[in-house]
Scaffold this motif. Structure first.
Motif, PDB file in Angstrom:
ATOM      1  N   LEU A 178      12.220   8.539 -11.143  1.00 50.93           N
ATOM      2  CA  LEU A 178      13.424   7.868 -10.671  1.00 50.93           C
ATOM      3  C   LEU A 178      13.368   7.637  -9.166  1.00 50.93           C
ATOM      4  O   LEU A 178      13.687   6.540  -8.678  1.00 50.93           O
ATOM      5  CB  LEU A 178      14.658   8.703 -11.032  1.00 50.93           C
ATOM      6  CG  LEU A 178      16.005   8.150 -10.538  1.00 50.93           C
ATOM      7  CD1 LEU A 178      16.260   6.765 -11.141  1.00 50.93           C
ATOM      8  CD2 LEU A 178      17.141   9.115 -10.888  1.00 50.93           C
ATOM      9  N   VAL A 179      12.927   8.646  -8.419  1.00 49.02           N
ATOM     10  CA  VAL A 179      12.821   8.504  -6.960  1.00 49.02           C
ATOM     11  C   VAL A 179      11.783   7.447  -6.611  1.00 49.02           C
ATOM     12  O   VAL A 179      11.994   6.626  -5.705  1.00 49.02           O
ATOM     13  CB  VAL A 179      12.472   9.868  -6.318  1.00 49.02           C
ATOM     14  CG1 VAL A 179      12.195   9.693  -4.827  1.00 49.02           C
ATOM     15  CG2 VAL A 179      13.605  10.866  -6.526  1.00 49.02           C
ATOM     16  N   ASN A 180      10.664   7.450  -7.325  1.00 45.27           N
ATOM     17  CA  ASN A 180       9.633   6.450  -7.058  1.00 45.27           C
ATOM     18  C   ASN A 180      10.141   5.033  -7.330  1.00 45.27           C
ATOM     19  O   ASN A 180       9.832   4.091  -6.585  1.00 45.27           O
ATOM     20  CB  ASN A 180       8.401   6.725  -7.912  1.00 45.27           C
ATOM     21  CG  ASN A 180       7.607   7.916  -7.424  1.00 45.27           C
ATOM     22  OD1 ASN A 180       7.815   8.406  -6.312  1.00 45.27           O
ATOM     23  ND2 ASN A 180       6.705   8.406  -8.257  1.00 45.27           N
ATOM     24  N   PRO A 231       0.811  -1.227   0.000  1.00 48.47           N
ATOM     25  CA  PRO A 231       0.000   0.000   0.000  1.00 48.47           C
ATOM     26  C   PRO A 231       0.841   1.273   0.000  1.00 48.47           C
ATOM     27  O   PRO A 231       0.438   2.283  -0.598  1.00 48.47           O
ATOM     28  CB  PRO A 231      -0.829  -0.123   1.279  1.00 48.47           C
ATOM     29  CG  PRO A 231      -0.919  -1.582   1.534  1.00 48.47           C
ATOM     30  CD  PRO A 231       0.391  -2.141   1.088  1.00 48.47           C
ATOM     31  N   ALA A 232       2.011   1.222   0.647  1.00 50.17           N
ATOM     32  CA  ALA A 232       2.886   2.394   0.620  1.00 50.17           C
ATOM     33  C   ALA A 232       3.389   2.658  -0.801  1.00 50.17           C
ATOM     34  O   ALA A 232       3.488   3.826  -1.227  1.00 50.17           O
ATOM     35  CB  ALA A 232       4.062   2.177   1.575  1.00 50.17           C
ATOM     36  N   ILE A 233       3.701   1.603  -1.536  1.00 50.81           N
ATOM     37  CA  ILE A 233       4.122   1.768  -2.936  1.00 50.81           C
ATOM     38  C   ILE A 233       2.975   2.329  -3.767  1.00 50.81           C
ATOM     39  O   ILE A 233       3.183   3.208  -4.625  1.00 50.81           O
ATOM     40  CB  ILE A 233       4.608   0.416  -3.495  1.00 50.81           C
ATOM     41  CG1 ILE A 233       5.885  -0.040  -2.777  1.00 50.81           C
ATOM     42  CG2 ILE A 233       4.862   0.516  -4.998  1.00 50.81           C
ATOM     43  CD1 ILE A 233       6.331  -1.440  -3.143  1.00 50.81           C
ATOM     44  N   VAL A 282      -0.290   9.111  -5.296  1.00 47.40           N
ATOM     45  CA  VAL A 282      -0.471  10.403  -4.637  1.00 47.40           C
ATOM     46  C   VAL A 282       0.834  11.186  -4.541  1.00 47.40           C
ATOM     47  O   VAL A 282       0.822  12.417  -4.561  1.00 47.40           O
ATOM     48  CB  VAL A 282      -1.070  10.199  -3.221  1.00 47.40           C
ATOM     49  CG1 VAL A 282      -1.311  11.526  -2.528  1.00 47.40           C
ATOM     50  CG2 VAL A 282      -2.363   9.412  -3.315  1.00 47.40           C
ATOM     51  N   GLY A 283       1.950  10.496  -4.436  1.00 41.18           N
ATOM     52  CA  GLY A 283       3.224  11.185  -4.237  1.00 41.18           C
ATOM     53  C   GLY A 283       3.585  12.095  -5.390  1.00 41.18           C
ATOM     54  O   GLY A 283       3.150  11.905  -6.531  1.00 41.18           O
ATOM     55  N   ASP A 284       4.403  13.100  -5.078  1.00 37.48           N
ATOM     56  CA  ASP A 284       4.795  14.085  -6.086  1.00 37.48           C
ATOM     57  C   ASP A 284       6.270  14.002  -6.439  1.00 37.48           C
ATOM     58  O   ASP A 284       6.846  14.953  -6.963  1.00 37.48           O
ATOM     59  CB  ASP A 284       4.467  15.497  -5.588  1.00 37.48           C
ATOM     60  CG  ASP A 284       5.086  15.795  -4.229  1.00 37.48           C
ATOM     61  OD1 ASP A 284       5.737  14.889  -3.658  1.00 37.48           O
ATOM     62  OD2 ASP A 284       4.920  16.928  -3.730  1.00 37.48           O
ATOM     63  N   SER A 285       6.911  12.845  -6.145  1.00 40.78           N
ATOM     64  CA  SER A 285       8.331  12.697  -6.457  1.00 40.78           C
ATOM     65  C   SER A 285       8.499  12.334  -7.922  1.00 40.78           C
ATOM     66  O   SER A 285       7.546  11.983  -8.624  1.00 40.78           O
ATOM     67  CB  SER A 285       8.952  11.617  -5.567  1.00 40.78           C
ATOM     68  OG  SER A 285       8.811  11.940  -4.192  1.00 40.78           O
ATOM     69  N   PHE A 332      11.340  -0.526  -0.772  1.00 42.37           N
ATOM     70  CA  PHE A 332      10.219  -1.086  -0.029  1.00 42.37           C
ATOM     71  C   PHE A 332      10.093  -2.589  -0.263  1.00 42.37           C
ATOM     72  O   PHE A 332       9.775  -3.350   0.661  1.00 42.37           O
ATOM     73  CB  PHE A 332       8.918  -0.386  -0.418  1.00 42.37           C
ATOM     74  CG  PHE A 332       8.767   0.982   0.178  1.00 42.37           C
ATOM     75  CD1 PHE A 332       9.232   1.262   1.441  1.00 42.37           C
ATOM     76  CD2 PHE A 332       8.143   1.995  -0.530  1.00 42.37           C
ATOM     77  CE1 PHE A 332       9.093   2.521   2.006  1.00 42.37           C
ATOM     78  CE2 PHE A 332       8.000   3.261   0.012  1.00 42.37           C
ATOM     79  CZ  PHE A 332       8.472   3.522   1.286  1.00 42.37           C
ATOM     80  N   ILE A 333      10.318  -3.032  -1.495  1.00 48.82           N
ATOM     81  CA  ILE A 333      10.213  -4.461  -1.797  1.00 48.82           C
ATOM     82  C   ILE A 333      11.320  -5.240  -1.084  1.00 48.82           C
ATOM     83  O   ILE A 333      11.086  -6.287  -0.478  1.00 48.82           O
ATOM     84  CB  ILE A 333      10.255  -4.694  -3.313  1.00 48.82           C
ATOM     85  CG1 ILE A 333       8.998  -4.119  -3.972  1.00 48.82           C
ATOM     86  CG2 ILE A 333      10.376  -6.186  -3.627  1.00 48.82           C
ATOM     87  CD1 ILE A 333       8.998  -4.202  -5.479  1.00 48.82           C
ATOM     88  N   VAL A 334      12.547  -4.708  -1.142  1.00 52.13           N
ATOM     89  CA  VAL A 334      13.671  -5.384  -0.479  1.00 52.13           C
ATOM     90  C   VAL A 334      13.451  -5.428   1.028  1.00 52.13           C
ATOM     91  O   VAL A 334      13.652  -6.470   1.678  1.00 52.13           O
ATOM     92  CB  VAL A 334      14.993  -4.671  -0.826  1.00 52.13           C
ATOM     93  CG1 VAL A 334      16.132  -5.235   0.009  1.00 52.13           C
ATOM     94  CG2 VAL A 334      15.308  -4.827  -2.311  1.00 52.13           C
TER      95      VAL A 334
END
Length: 377
Positions: A285-287, A271-273, A279-282, A294-296
């Motif tokens: 590349l950052v995403n 869910p964080a991904i 929603v994130g604004d990055s 997060f997966i690791v």
């Protein structure tokens, strides 16, 4: 010389009555002791678990500082209370402040919800429903909240019950930590007493070995289950903060709890991904980098657990893990330790019985080596 049957019956009858009376008194005494001690059993059991888990730290602290047992144990207890209590109070205060701010903004009607990205529709399974609910909240937030009043009421009641339960659990843990400090201060005499108990129960040959297995199994579960969950929560918590995900500390606490419950941390990291990409604004590349992180971190327990669980114990790691999981299903968190200890000790007793040669087998083996086909070698 004739056998006196009447005297023999009288003797056996008298001894049998004495045996029944003594057995009854023993049973009554044991039941009375259990009834008196039962209210204190959970906190004492946790105290023993914490004392066994923290004793290596206690010993290292005494070796480096030269302090007495009481001073070293008191320092560990104070540090444990501070490390757990201060973050909990800060997290609770921050959460309460955030809730009050949200309520104030709702009253002032200054809260707005942004328009969802069309890519939300493409989320598997829940994309359409999430997009529809998000759109309703964007168009008419007060009306959408009004439509959720029954669910929100139930959620608020459950949240209050959960908060009360969490506070009670925290106080319980502080009490167990204080008891663990007292046990560590008297650790040498307590360890000797437990060694005598094991020797009395299973004999002087097996007693010390089973005592060692019990101690090492508790420490193994503490590092392999609780320790791995803490490391994973720390890794994901740092990632949540870097990604700018709201309530990062609360999510890290959720990761810790589900890690102890032996559930995959991917329940939170996925869910964080989704939040990151929806929603994130990055930048892209950052995403991508945060997604890989997060997966690791979500799969880190699969690498750390085999390394730490069962370390230093002669019992195979799957036996310890099965015992921990089975004990947790039957008795909750404390069952993690109790189940692992019971199954490890049972496995060790069974294997020692399997490896033990029956009486006379050694002589038969020697005779078989001496004679083959009835002729001496």
């Amino acid at each position: 010389m004739s056998f006196d049957t009447k005297a023999a019956r009288k003797f056996l009858s008298s001894d049998f009555m004495d045996f029944c009376i003594r057995l009854g008194l023993v049973v009554v005494g044991v039941v009375a002791c259990v009834e008196v001690f039962a209210p204190f059993l959970p906190i004492m059991l946790w105290g023993v678990i914490l004392a066994i888990s923290l004793y290596p730290v206690f010993g290292a602290l005494r070796g480096r500082t030269g302090w007495g047992a009481g001073s070293a144990a008191s320092l560990i207890v104070i540090l444990g209370i501070l490390l757990l209590g201060v973050p909990t109070v800060l997290l609770g205060s921050s959460f309460a402040t955030h809730i009050f701010d949200v309520i104030g903004n709702f009253d002032a009607q200054t809260v707005t919800v942004g328009l969802p990205d069309p890519s939300v529709k493409e989320w598997p399974l829940v994309g359409e429903k999430v997009y529809e609910a998000w759109s309703q909240a964007h168009a008419d937030l007060p009306g959408y909240i009004e439509s959720l009043q029954p669910q929100l009421g139930n959620f608020s009641k459950a949240a209050l019950r959960s908060a009360a339960s969490t506070a009670g659990t925290l106080l319980f843990f502080f009490g167990a930590l204080i008891i663990a400090g007292i046990m560590m201060a008297y650790g040498e005499s307590g360890n000797a007493a437990m060694a005598r108990i094991f020797s009395r129960m299973v004999g002087h040959q097996r007693g010390p070995g089973l005592h060692t297995i019990t101690t090492l199994t508790v420490r193994s579960v503490a590092t392999g289950v609780v320790g791995v969950a803490f490391i994973q929560a720390l890794l994901l918590g740092v990632g949540f903060m870097m990604a700018g995900i709201p309530a990062a500390g609360l999510l890290a606490l959720v990761v810790l709890v589900i890690g102890i419950l032996q559930l995959p941390a991917l329940l939170v990291s996925i869910p964080a991904i989704a939040y990151l990409w929806g929603v994130g604004d990055s930048s892209t590349l950052v995403n991508v980098l945060l997604t890989v992180y997060f997966i690791v971190a979500g799969f880190a327990d699969n690498v750390l657990k085999p390394m730490l669980l069962g370390r230093g114990v002669s019992v195979p790691m799957p036996v310890v893990l099965i015992g921990a999981l089975g004990g947790m299903i039957g008795a909750g968190i404390v069952g993690l330790f109790v189940g692992a200890v019971i199954l490890s000790v049972g496995y060790e007793l069974f294997m020692s019985w399997v490896d033990e040669a029956p009486a006379g087998e050694g002589a038969e083996s020697a005779e078989a080596e001496t004679f083959t086909d009835g002729t001496p070698q």
